[in-house]
Design a protein around this motif. Structure first.
Motif, short mmCIF file in Angstrom:
data_model
loop_
_atom_site.label_atom_id
_atom_site.label_comp_id
_atom_site.label_asym_id
_atom_site.label_seq_id
_atom_site.Cartn_x
_atom_site.Cartn_y
_atom_site.Cartn_z
N CYS A 125 0.79 -1.24 0.00
CA CYS A 125 0.00 0.00 0.00
C CYS A 125 0.82 1.28 0.00
O CYS A 125 0.31 2.34 -0.39
N HIS A 192 -8.16 -4.87 8.80
CA HIS A 192 -7.49 -4.10 7.75
C HIS A 192 -7.54 -4.87 6.42
O HIS A 192 -7.87 -4.32 5.37
N ARG A 195 -10.98 -5.50 4.64
CA ARG A 195 -11.48 -4.28 4.01
C ARG A 195 -10.71 -3.98 2.72
O ARG A 195 -11.28 -3.47 1.77
N PHE A 196 -9.42 -4.29 2.73
CA PHE A 196 -8.57 -4.05 1.57
C PHE A 196 -8.90 -5.03 0.44
O PHE A 196 -9.11 -4.62 -0.72
N TYR A 234 -8.62 6.60 8.85
CA TYR A 234 -7.68 5.99 7.93
C TYR A 234 -7.16 4.69 8.53
O TYR A 234 -6.82 4.64 9.71
N ILE A 235 -7.13 3.64 7.73
CA ILE A 235 -6.50 2.39 8.17
C ILE A 235 -5.00 2.51 7.97
O ILE A 235 -4.21 2.25 8.88
N ASN A 236 -4.60 2.89 6.79
CA ASN A 236 -3.23 3.31 6.53
C ASN A 236 -3.22 4.84 6.47
O ASN A 236 -4.27 5.47 6.35
N TRP A 242 -3.71 2.68 -0.95
CA TRP A 242 -5.03 2.33 -0.36
C TRP A 242 -4.95 2.70 1.10
O TRP A 242 -4.13 2.17 1.84
N HIS A 243 -5.81 3.64 1.51
CA HIS A 243 -5.76 4.09 2.90
C HIS A 243 -6.99 3.66 3.71
O HIS A 243 -6.98 3.77 4.93
N GLY A 244 -8.03 3.19 3.03
CA GLY A 244 -9.13 2.57 3.72
C GLY A 244 -10.19 3.50 4.28
O GLY A 244 -11.16 3.05 4.88
N LYS A 245 -10.05 4.81 4.06
CA LYS A 245 -11.09 5.72 4.55
C LYS A 245 -12.02 6.07 3.42
O LYS A 245 -11.59 6.51 2.36
N GLU A 246 -13.29 5.86 3.65
CA GLU A 246 -14.28 6.12 2.60
C GLU A 246 -14.58 7.61 2.49
O GLU A 246 -14.49 8.34 3.47
#
Length: 246
Positions: A125, A192, A195-196, A234-236, A242-246
């Motif tokens: 990521c 994590h 979701r990724f 944020y996940i990352n 890919w940071h995971g925040k919608e």
């Protein structure tokens, strides 16, 4: 300096220090603290050039902090960096590490496996060649292929997720109804990953039940139903592909 020592030391509740709005490597520690019910302060460093400057110029020079890194934990005069070391420290303090050597070994193998997967996810990521103005230089000659890395990571998950599915069939990581420190690492980093790349986790009933089991633990149910969690984080870090925040 004495000012930093006064701010970050002394008799006070446990303090966890990490980047603001990022689950990253600190969220498992937060979940563990919520579960054990120990009062704690969560100091968040702003995700900005100013925040990074504060970390580099001030906070990382906190006296007594060995190998400064984020997250770190302050517990009175005890300072612990490195996320897994923090989890082990809290586990020993609160009796949530195995006493039997065979269980200790199993716990440590699971710990290292989930950390290995998280490191692979991070390598997938984060572009190591990307420059960040005012923080680090980039490398124009480097080529980061996120989709290629992601495909390889999915293959790894397709191999390892069935092993976690089998492991978690008997309850928590060591079986039974009581979690140990490693369960919080496993929960957070599996979340994590699912979701990724959701595909490898589809139809995995034991993993799904384990995730729900952790979310229903005392001290955690209110957190997962609360507004801060539902608002997302944020996940990352936000610089990740890919940071995971919608």
């Amino acid at each position: 300096s004495s000012g930093i020592n006064a701010e970050y030391g002394g008799a006070m509740p446990v303090k966890l220090v990490y980047w603001d709005g990022v689950r990253g490597l600190a969220e498992a520690v937060r979940l563990f603290l919520l579960y054990i019910g120990e009062p704690f302060e969560y100091e968040r460093i702003e995700l900005s050039k100013e925040g990074f400057g504060r970390w580099i110029g001030e906070i990382r020079h906190t006296p007594g902090l060995l190998f400064p890194n984020l997250p770190f934990l302050m517990d009175g005069d005890t300072l612990v960096s490195q996320s897994v070391a923090i989890m082990r420290y809290l586990g020993r303090k609160h009796g949530l590490v195995p006493e039997i050597e065979a269980d200790q070994m199993k716990c440590e193998v699971v710990e290292q496996e989930i950390i290995d997967l998280k490191v692979r996810m991070n390598s997938t990521c984060y572009d190591p060649f990307m420059g960040i103005p005012g923080i680090k230089e980039g490398c124009d000659a480097g080529v980061f292929d996120h989709e290629f890395m992601k495909a390889n990571f999915i293959k790894r998950l397709e191999d390892r997720v069935p092993m976690f599915e089998e492991l978690l069939g008997a309850g928590f990581c060591l079986g039974g109804h009581t979690p140990c420190y490693v369960d919080f690492l496993v929960y957070e980093y599996l979340d994590h990953m699912r979701r990724f790349v959701p595909g490898p986790f589809e139809g995995r009933a034991n993993i799904a039940a384990f995730m729900e089991r952790v979310e229903g633990l005392k001290g955690l149910k209110d957190w997962f139903e609360g507004e801060e969690y539902k608002a997302g984080a944020y996940i990352n870090g936000p610089i990740a592909k890919w940071h995971g925040k919608e």
